[in-house]
Design an enzyme around this catalytic site. Structure first.
Site, PDB file in Angstrom:
ATOM      1  N   GLU B  60      19.913 -23.720 -12.346  1.00 43.61           N
ATOM      2  CA  GLU B  60      21.219 -24.214 -12.554  1.00 43.61           C
ATOM      3  C   GLU B  60      22.061 -24.334 -11.151  1.00 43.61           C
ATOM      4  OE1 GLU B  60      20.069 -21.582 -14.208  1.00 43.61           O
ATOM      5  OE2 GLU B  60      19.987 -22.467 -16.315  1.00 43.61           O
ATOM      6  N   HIS B 129      24.883 -15.930 -25.110  1.00 46.21           N
ATOM      7  CA  HIS B 129      25.059 -17.340 -25.451  1.00 46.21           C
ATOM      8  C   HIS B 129      26.149 -17.583 -26.341  1.00 46.21           C
ATOM      9  CE1 HIS B 129      20.593 -17.145 -24.968  1.00 46.21           C
ATOM     10  NE2 HIS B 129      20.494 -18.252 -25.061  1.00 46.21           N
TER      11      HIS B 129
END
Lengths: 340, 339
Positions: B60, B129
């Site tokens: 990322e 998540h």
């Protein structure tokens, strides 16, 4: 003999990579390295006088690296580096006055005084900063390379980092992406042996840093970073390789900084003798000076004339920086977001 | 006009912008060939090629940093961070580079990038998540933070974000991708089809950044919400039959303080609802602003309904999630009705 302000950038092709180095070019190396040295000495002085505040990382000792590299680069090739960035800016053709004014936090500086030593930019010079976070510039420069390739240009992105940065994870994210997408990028590792006060031996499990990209299939080499001619030759080959579309390349230049990491450095991590030996036996400027006089038969007068010119440029830059106004307080709020 | 869920609307925004501007490209983990884990980039690689819509390594920091470099060099990249919970490796690049580039180059360079990322709970994602990290980004000067709550806004806001010359954090409430969700997890799942906000123009249009929407007019109390919580607040107001004015902020930075101020000055009461943890959440900033702007008009202390100061639990999803029951309690408290 004509002395140019700065060697004009050339289109590095495979043929050119083999071309001999002219006397003019060696003189230009000398001149550019001396400009950095004298500029940095002056910056150190101004710091001591309290005119430069905060952090200031001098490039003294490492001049041959950026001069050797950039003398092989071409117009439109971009440069991005970390916080030891003054030399890179000068060699990219940025005005010493604007750089010094930024160091002193003045309105006439490249970032209107709001960036300081570590954060300067020039769109005109294709200089993408000046970054204060170790390693953070490496994926940024990889993105710049992507943009060049996306646009179909043959421009190369030169990404400089120190030996400390090579242990940052994002460097390996960059190597992977650059190799995966065959990006036109050269990673230049300026191995000056110490990440602040920690030697490479104490921070890195392996000491040959150029091989760090080898597992990604990225070719690399090591070069004596105290010898501008050696750096220049390696740079020509690397740039020709990358410009041909063959993908990224890594150069590890073994170099040395004479001064502390920043301005307050207790210097306990290395001996005075070590520093003195490097200065006396491996100084990059002395090396070229000797070669110019002994091999190329350039007279002392020519070199003295260059010395005088450089002194003038640096004095002028310091005067300009000191006499420039500080930024208007309203500047605090500008350039945060587009509307500002 | 086509009926679209939020996924299709976002896909349409990317499609429109890639069609209009060759400098727009999109990439991220599973974004290219696979079409994205939530299908937002489906079909774009087939239409625009692997140069403009492609897969990246799972890295990322590198994804965002490469985008910043591209943006500084004239491209307009849209990156997807697969879950907002995965954005932390890129935090250094977002905070130290993207947000600062314009300021420290005195406007010479900027990072016209959009970072899209699904956020929020309600799908039993557990701790990594489900998070709502918007407050981490609104705290950083130099960033814009956008949170749509329906398909029409999602497309119009994403187009505005892509065209914006500043870095935009674009958080997509993943529980709303396929239908509005009002927090009643025990009821049948609803679809977007049939709702006005799901009627989305096929072509180009913008919903401007910095403009809130009054999604329910009322006189008794002002509710400030964004993302999934807009629908929760609507359900709460209807069920409690409280004449609440509900403002969908749509963008957190820049914030439409004028709309907030006008409403609270009229109602004299304010409830703030967000899913993110409570302490130092964006609600704290909203409370500060409302009291600065409306103190002499307030009839009651400002209330906030938020996630708890815990990691997002898997087993206690609905205890954590600030559903309609908790919003109703807060509405009643500010109305002076403790029942």
């Amino acid at each position: 003999m004509v002395v140019k302000r700065k060697p004009k950038a050339s289109n590095a092709t495979a043929a050119l990579a083999q071309a001999p180095i002219s006397n003019d070019q060696e003189l230009a190396f000398y001149r550019d390295m001396l400009l950095i040295r004298r500029f940095e000495e002056k910056a150190g002085q101004l710091y001591g006088m309290g005119l430069i505040g905060g952090f200031c990382h001098l490039y003294i000792g490492q001049e041959a690296v950026v001069v050797g590299m950039q003398s092989a680069a071409g117009k439109g090739d971009s440069v991005i580096t970390s916080y030891r960035d003054h030399g890179h800016m000068l060699v990219c053709g940025m005005d010493p006055k604007g750089v010094m004014a930024e160091l002193t936090g003045r309105a006439t500086g490249y970032s209107r005084g709001k960036g300081g030593s570590m954060h300067m930019f020039s769109r005109e010079a294709n200089f993408y900063g000046g970054h204060g976070i170790v390693g953070a510039q490496v994926p940024l420069g990889t993105g710049i390379a992507f943009a060049n390739k996306y646009r179909g240009t043959d421009r190369v992105s030169l990404v400089y980092m120190g030996d400390g940065a090579v242990n940052q994870g994002q460097v390996y994210e960059s190597f992977n992406m650059a190799a995966l997408w065959k990006l036109p990028v050269i990673y230049v590792i300026e191995n000056n042996k110490y990440g602040m006060g920690t030697s490479v031996e104490r921070a890195s499990a392996s000491h040959d840093l150029y091989v760090r990209a080898a597992p990604y299939g990225i070719p690399g080499c090591q070069v004596d970073g105290m010898d501008v001619l050696a750096v220049h030759k390696v740079a020509r080959e690397a740039i020709a390789h990358v410009r041909s579309g063959a993908g990224p390349y890594v150069i590890e230049a073994q170099t040395y900084r004479y001064r502390g990491h920043s301005m307050s450095d207790p210097a306990k991590y290395r001996t005075k003798e070590e520093v003195a030996q490097m200065r006396q036996e491996h100084d990059p400027i002395d090396l070229v000076r000797r070669r110019l006089i002994e091999t190329l038969e350039v007279t002392e007068d020519v070199l003295k004339q260059i010395d005088r010119e450089i002194k003038e440029i640096v004095t002028e830059a310091a005067d300009f920086a000191q006499s420039s106004p500080e930024p208007d307080p309203a500047e605090l709020w500008t350039d945060v977001l587009i509307e500002a | 006009m086509t009926t679209m869920n939020m996924v299709k609307a976002l896909n349409s925004a990317l499609d429109v912008m890639m069609e209009r501007d060759p400098n727009v490209l999109t990439f991220g983990e599973d974004v290219g060939y696979f079409g994205g884990v939530f299908r937002v980039t489906e079909g774009l690689q087939a239409r625009y090629g692997r140069e403009r819509c492609f897969d990246t390594p799972i890295a990322e920091g590198g994804i965002v940093a490469a985008a910043i470099g591209m943006g500084a060099h004239g491209l307009r990249p849209v990156v997807e961070i697969q879950f907002a919970d995965y954005i932390y490796p890129a935090f250094d690049q977002i905070v130290s580079e993207a947000a600062r580039l314009r300021y420290r180059s005195a406007g010479q360079f900027n990072a016209p990038i959009t970072i899209r990322s699904p956020y929020g709970g309600g799908i039993f994602g557990g701790q990594v998540h489900s998070q709502s990290p918007e407050g981490l980004f609104t705290h950083v000067a130099g960033l814009k933070t956008v949170v749509p709550s329906n398909p029409y806004d999602a497309k119009g806001l994403l187009i505005s974000a892509i065209e914006d010359d500043d870095p935009v954090i674009f958080l997509e409430p993943k529980r709303l991708y396929n239908g509005p969700f009002d927090g009643h997890h025990d009821r049948a799942v609803r679809a977007w089809a049939g709702r006005a906000e799901a009627e989305v123009p096929d072509g180009y249009y913008r919903v401007p950044l910095g403009k809130a929407a009054i999604v329910r007019a009322g006189e008794a109390v002002t509710v400030l919400a964004y993302g999934t919580m807009v629908h929760v607040a609507m359900a709460a107001a209807e069920e409690a039959q409280i004449d609440a004015e509900i403002i969908d902020l749509r963008t957190l930075i820049p914030l439409d303080i004028e709309t907030i101020e006008a409403s609270v000055r009229r109602t004299g009461r304010c409830v703030i609802v967000h899913e993110a943890t409570r302490t130092s959440g964006f609600g704290a900033e909203l409370i500060a602003l409302v009291q600065e702007h409306c103190f002499y008009h307030l009839e009651a202390p400002i209330e906030r309904v938020t996630g708890w100061d815990t990691p997002y639990p898997h087993a206690f999803e609905w205890e954590y999630f600030p559903g309609p029951a908790r919003v109703i309690q807060a509405l009643r408290r500010v109305m002076g009705d403790a029942t």
